[in-house]
Scaffold this active site. Structure first.
Site, PDB file in Angstrom:
ATOM      1  CG  ASN A  21      33.985  41.519  40.027  1.00 47.24           C
ATOM      2  OD1 ASN A  21      33.446  42.484  40.559  1.00 47.24           O
ATOM      3  ND2 ASN A  21      33.311  40.441  39.671  1.00 47.24           N
ATOM      4  CE  LYS A  55      30.149  46.947  36.290  1.00 46.12           C
ATOM      5  NZ  LYS A  55      30.212  45.784  37.211  1.00 46.12           N
ATOM      6  CB  ALA A  81      24.478  46.757  42.641  1.00 45.34           C
ATOM      7  CG  ASP A  91      28.281  39.926  41.558  1.00 42.63           C
ATOM      8  OD1 ASP A  91      29.257  40.241  40.846  1.00 42.63           O
ATOM      9  OD2 ASP A  91      28.382  39.639  42.767  1.00 42.63           O
TER      10      ASP A  91
END
Length: 378
Positions: free
Chosen positions: A179, A237, A300, A302
């Site tokens: 993050n 991701k 999205a 999280d």
């Protein structure tokens, strides 16, 4: 003697403890610049509390640990998060500091026109430190979920994360979502090294391909793995392309009701410390994302983490963990806010079990999580 039987430790044990700041979020009534939006609706937002809420909604025992102000916004946060079934008993009230709030536009965070106005400096959560958090509450779960956002809030918060990620026997499995939020850091030049150090001390790491390039200058999943060899599971991701998961064989999570011990980490063998590099090659699993008719592109990441953790707690294979992550993300992407109810577990399991061809044909739109809603294929 008649009466209700006492609940066992396995029935009351916490699956995941999430630590971090949550704030009251003001969502715009329509698209546009913050200067032009006439009104805002109130919601809640916080990476770690979002994960806790999603896990609780999916049927897991989740707890959120934080600090909020002794004010109405703090009341709202605790009430709203508790309403999802999250244990908030370890949340502390700070009479001297306020609950954080923020305003945002309706556009994607990744676009140039996205605006966020934070009012969180000096917030109650920014005062979290090794001296004032309830350690017993943090260490009783099977998983402890943290994020790099907390590290940016203050020097005390960073010291707390260093303490919680320190390699030691007996800690829970540590899940860390990088993050990277450059705007939150007072010393933006220091943030890449801090986040890399924290990630290398975790057992399970989530990181976006784009944020890894921005923070560390590494491009591509393989290069990210080279920069982060320690975690037993690394989830990269890749946006609309999907996710790449690097994993190594490791002992299972502790069973519910058992205190974590030196064998409970998924990093390394029976005698290894959490965060240690394990001998042996990775298994690399690429899992395509779903096609989604996006309503609002927030929350999205999280949700993906929650879906992946949910499947991890259930002992599912790596591919299925990532697919559950994609489904949780799709649920949030098809609603206006950061949170929503996930699909029923049996329905999600049926979708996860599809073969690669049918998985690739799925297209999910608003309302798809409803029991009587058709899921489209093309």
């Amino acid at each position: 003697m008649s009466g209700t039987p006492a609940r066992t430790d396995a029935e009351t044990a916490t699956d995941v403890v999430c630590l971090g700041e949550s704030m009251v979020t003001f969502l715009p009534s329509r698209p546009g610049r913050l200067a032009d939006v006439p009104s805002f609706g109130r919601g809640i937002g916080g990476a770690e509390s979002n994960v806790a809420c999603a896990l609780a909604a999916a049927g897991h025992r989740a707890a959120w640990v934080s600090r909020v102000g002794a004010d109405g916004f703090g009341d709202h946060l605790v009430d709203a998060i508790s309403a999802y079934g999250v244990d908030t008993s370890a949340v502390r009230r700070d009479p001297a500091r306020p609950t954080g709030i923020y305003f945002r536009t309706a556009t994607d965070r990744g676009t140039d026109i996205h605006e966020v106005a934070y009012y969180r400096a000096g917030s109650a959560a920014s005062a979290m430190s090794p001296a004032n958090v309830p350690y017993e509450a943090l260490l009783t779960g099977r998983v402890l979920h943290l994020s790099g956002i907390t590290a940016a809030l203050s020097a005390d918060c960073l010291a707390l994360l260093h303490e919680l990620t320190a390699p030691r026997p007996g800690r829970p499995l540590v899940s860390f979502d990088v993050n990277h939020r450059p705007g939150l850091w007072r010393d933006a030049d220091a943030s890449p090294g801090v986040l890399l150090d924290l990630a290398r001390r975790a057992d399970l790491v989530f990181v976006g391909e784009d944020e890894a390039e921005e923070a560390w200058g590494v491009k591509g999943a393989a290069a990210i793995r080279e920069a982060l060899p320690e975690p037993a599971v690394l989830v990269v991701k890749r946006g609309a392309e999907g996710a790449t998961v690097f994993s190594r064989p490791a002992p299972p999570l502790p069973e519910p009701g058992l205190r974590p011990g030196p064998r409970s980490s998924i990093a390394g063998g029976a005698d290894s410390q959490p965060g240690a590099v394990t001998a042996g090659p990775d298994t690399v699993t690429d899992v395509p994302a779903l096609r989604v008719d996006v309503v609002a592109p927030v929350g999205a990441g999280d949700a993906f983490a929650a879906g992946f953790l949910s499947a991890t707690l259930r002992g599912l294979p790596v591919r299925d963990r990532a697919r559950h992550g994609h489904l949780m993300a799709a649920a949030v992407l098809t609603v206006p806010g950061d949170l929503t109810d996930p699909p029923a577990r049996d329905r999600a399991d049926r979708l996860v079990a599809l073969d690669d061809t049918d998985w690739g044909r799925l297209r999910l739109g608003p309302g798809w999580t409803g029991d009587d809603t058709e899921v489209h294929t093309t």
